[in-house]
Motif scaffolding. Structure first.
Motif, short mmCIF file in Angstrom:
data_model
loop_
_atom_site.label_atom_id
_atom_site.label_comp_id
_atom_site.label_asym_id
_atom_site.label_seq_id
_atom_site.Cartn_x
_atom_site.Cartn_y
_atom_site.Cartn_z
N SER A 205 0.83 -1.20 0.00
CA SER A 205 0.00 0.00 0.00
C SER A 205 0.87 1.26 0.00
O SER A 205 2.10 1.20 0.07
CB SER A 205 -0.90 0.00 1.24
N LYS A 206 0.21 2.41 -0.06
CA LYS A 206 0.92 3.68 0.02
C LYS A 206 1.61 3.83 1.38
O LYS A 206 2.70 4.42 1.47
CB LYS A 206 -0.05 4.84 -0.20
N GLN A 207 0.96 3.30 2.42
CA GLN A 207 1.58 3.36 3.75
C GLN A 207 2.88 2.54 3.77
O GLN A 207 3.84 2.90 4.46
CB GLN A 207 0.61 2.82 4.80
N GLY A 208 2.92 1.45 3.00
CA GLY A 208 4.14 0.65 2.92
C GLY A 208 5.27 1.42 2.25
O GLY A 208 6.43 1.34 2.67
N LEU A 209 4.94 2.18 1.20
CA LEU A 209 5.94 3.03 0.57
C LEU A 209 6.46 4.07 1.54
O LEU A 209 7.66 4.36 1.59
CB LEU A 209 5.35 3.70 -0.67
N GLY A 210 5.53 4.66 2.30
CA GLY A 210 5.94 5.65 3.30
C GLY A 210 6.82 5.04 4.37
O GLY A 210 7.78 5.66 4.83
N LEU A 211 6.50 3.80 4.76
CA LEU A 211 7.30 3.10 5.77
C LEU A 211 8.72 2.88 5.28
O LEU A 211 9.69 3.10 6.02
CB LEU A 211 6.63 1.78 6.12
N ALA A 212 8.86 2.44 4.02
CA ALA A 212 10.19 2.23 3.46
C ALA A 212 10.95 3.54 3.36
O ALA A 212 12.16 3.59 3.60
CB ALA A 212 10.06 1.59 2.08
N ALA A 213 10.25 4.62 3.02
CA ALA A 213 10.89 5.92 2.91
C ALA A 213 11.40 6.39 4.26
O ALA A 213 12.52 6.93 4.39
CB ALA A 213 9.92 6.94 2.33
N VAL A 214 10.60 6.18 5.31
CA VAL A 214 11.01 6.58 6.66
C VAL A 214 12.22 5.77 7.12
O VAL A 214 13.15 6.31 7.73
CB VAL A 214 9.83 6.41 7.64
N ARG A 215 12.22 4.48 6.80
CA ARG A 215 13.35 3.63 7.19
C ARG A 215 14.65 4.08 6.52
O ARG A 215 15.70 4.11 7.15
CB ARG A 215 13.04 2.18 6.80
N ASP A 216 14.55 4.45 5.25
CA ASP A 216 15.76 4.79 4.49
C ASP A 216 16.26 6.19 4.78
O ASP A 216 17.47 6.42 4.86
CB ASP A 216 15.49 4.63 2.99
N ASN A 217 15.33 7.16 4.93
CA ASN A 217 15.75 8.55 5.16
C ASN A 217 14.58 9.33 5.72
O ASN A 217 13.64 9.68 5.01
CB ASN A 217 16.23 9.18 3.85
N ARG A 218 14.62 9.60 7.02
CA ARG A 218 13.52 10.28 7.69
C ARG A 218 13.26 11.66 7.10
O ARG A 218 12.11 12.04 6.86
CB ARG A 218 13.81 10.42 9.19
N GLU A 219 14.32 12.42 6.88
CA GLU A 219 14.15 13.79 6.40
C GLU A 219 13.59 13.82 4.98
O GLU A 219 12.74 14.64 4.65
CB GLU A 219 15.48 14.54 6.46
N ALA A 220 14.08 12.91 4.14
CA ALA A 220 13.56 12.85 2.77
C ALA A 220 12.09 12.44 2.77
O ALA A 220 11.28 12.96 1.99
CB ALA A 220 14.39 11.87 1.94
N ALA A 221 11.74 11.51 3.65
CA ALA A 221 10.34 11.09 3.74
C ALA A 221 9.45 12.23 4.20
O ALA A 221 8.35 12.45 3.67
CB ALA A 221 10.23 9.91 4.71
N ARG A 222 9.93 13.00 5.17
CA ARG A 222 9.15 14.14 5.66
C ARG A 222 8.97 15.19 4.57
O ARG A 222 7.92 15.83 4.48
CB ARG A 222 9.84 14.74 6.88
N SER A 223 9.96 15.34 3.71
CA SER A 223 9.90 16.37 2.66
C SER A 223 8.85 16.05 1.60
O SER A 223 8.40 16.96 0.89
CB SER A 223 11.28 16.51 1.99
N VAL A 224 8.45 14.76 1.48
CA VAL A 224 7.43 14.41 0.50
C VAL A 224 6.08 14.12 1.18
O VAL A 224 5.19 13.51 0.58
CB VAL A 224 7.86 13.19 -0.34
N GLY A 225 5.94 14.56 2.43
CA GLY A 225 4.65 14.50 3.10
C GLY A 225 4.41 13.30 3.98
O GLY A 225 3.28 13.08 4.43
#
Length: 357
Positions: A205-225
């Motif tokens: 799901s989209k939440q899974g993509l967000g989870l992977a983004a947070v794991r890899d780079n918190r700041e980058a994940a925050r920058s895309v919402g």
């Protein structure tokens, strides 16, 4: 004006994964029918494999996908088990209802603990989860109504009168204790399938993509919402609930509990980490492979006493050195086979290859 659709699609499935998924469903069906032909000892072994697999999948979701390396999962196992015992012994609940109570109790425990551990990072997070588990163990060891430090057993006949046990006993022509094992086995199988299905759906799901983004780079994940705190908190709460359910089911089958056993670091955390590491962290298939290998090693090395843990440790180190992505990762690198693919694949055909109407 005629509207044209894009020839490209994003998919996570492959033809091979669909075939393997059908084979997996057939294995699950066979496992559900196992009590019809398998002896009691086999059912107990399968119960152990399934409950350890649930715990391993939960830890893998935390560490492998959310980047939250916890060494305190025994807190939710023990708290869920003790809540189940309280429901049966003190409140007179059916053990089946008390299992749900165990999951909810672990979920409630995770809420205040999340406020503490999420202020920590890296090794401090891991140590913080272990400290919380020890605090909960010490507090429950003072609960005299449930045996204090020596523990207690379920009331006589509680598991025999559990919902479904008498029906299974009459249906299969077995005695009460064996019928209890079968019911607990089916509950463990149901929880295993539901856990893997839930994690698979989440990761696709989209939440899974967000989870992977947070794991890899918190700041980058925050920058895309993506909100890192909310995303990790959601996973932490879900894992606590499922782990509490698993702990409650385990101790319904055991029918006896003590603080040292329910909050055992080797049983509910160290072995779980070993299973995920040798199987392959960050994959759904890894814990499945890992729990099978762990079960085989446990039976092969059971007679070696203290050497058993040493050999397990050496095997874990060897796998981390020569197959950092685990046994399943090594297999996937050579074959590209996946049962539960979650990586997005861009597929389609070029516009000039498409026929015109």
């Amino acid at each position: 004006m005629e509207r044209t659709s894009s020839p490209w699609t994003v998919s996570t499935r492959t033809r091979g994964s669909q075939v393997l998924l059908i084979l997996t469903l057939a294995i699950v069906l066979l496992a559900a029918l196992a009590p019809l032909f398998a002896p009691r000892a086999v059912i107990q072994d399968l119960f152990f494999i399934l409950t350890m697999l649930v715990l391993a999948q939960c830890w893998n979701l935390l560490a492998g996908y959310a980047g939250l390396v916890s060494v305190g999962q025994q807190a939710f196992v023990g708290f869920g088990a003790y809540a189940m015992f309280a429901g049966v012994s003190l409140m007179g609940l059916d053990p089946l209802a008390a299992i749900v109570l165990g999951g909810l109790a672990a979920l409630l425990l995770s809420v205040p603990t999340a406020f503490f551990v999420f202020r920590l990072h890296g090794a401090y997070f891991a140590i913080g989860t272990w400290v919380i588990a020890e605090v909960v163990r010490l507090l429950l060891a003072q609960w005299k109504a449930l045996g204090g430090g020596t523990g207690t057993s379920l009331p006589s006949g509680a598991t025999r009168d559990m919902f479904g046990v008498r029906f299974v006993a009459d249906l299969l022509g077995v005695r009460g204790p064996q019928a209890t094992d079968i019911v607990c086995y089916w509950l463990a199988l149901l929880l295993t399938v539901a856990t893997i299905g839930l994690i698979y759906k989440l990761l696709r799901s989209k939440q899974g993509l967000g989870l992977a983004a947070v794991r890899d780079n918190r700041e980058a994940a925050r920058s895309v919402g993506v909100d890192p705190l909310w995303t990790k908190s959601f996973v932490y709460l879900v894992v606590a609930f499922v782990t509490g359910l698993a702990g409650a089911i385990i101790y319904v089958q055991k029918a006896r509990i003590s603080p040292d056993a329910a909050f055992s670091v080797p049983d509910w955390t160290a072995y779980v980490i070993f299973i995920v590491v040798i199987g392959g962290i960050g994959t759904l298939e890894g814990p499945i492979v890992g729990v099978i290998v762990f079960y085989l090693l446990q039976n092969l090395l059971a007679d070696y006493g203290s050497w058993y843990l040493l050999i397990l440790g050496l095997i874990g180190i060897a796998v981390m050195l020569f197959a950092p992505r685990g046994l399943w990762g090594l297999f996937t690198d050579k074959t590209a086979i996946q049962i539960f693919p979650v990586r997005r694949i861009l597929a389609g055909q070029r516009n000039d290859d498409r026929g015109s109407a």
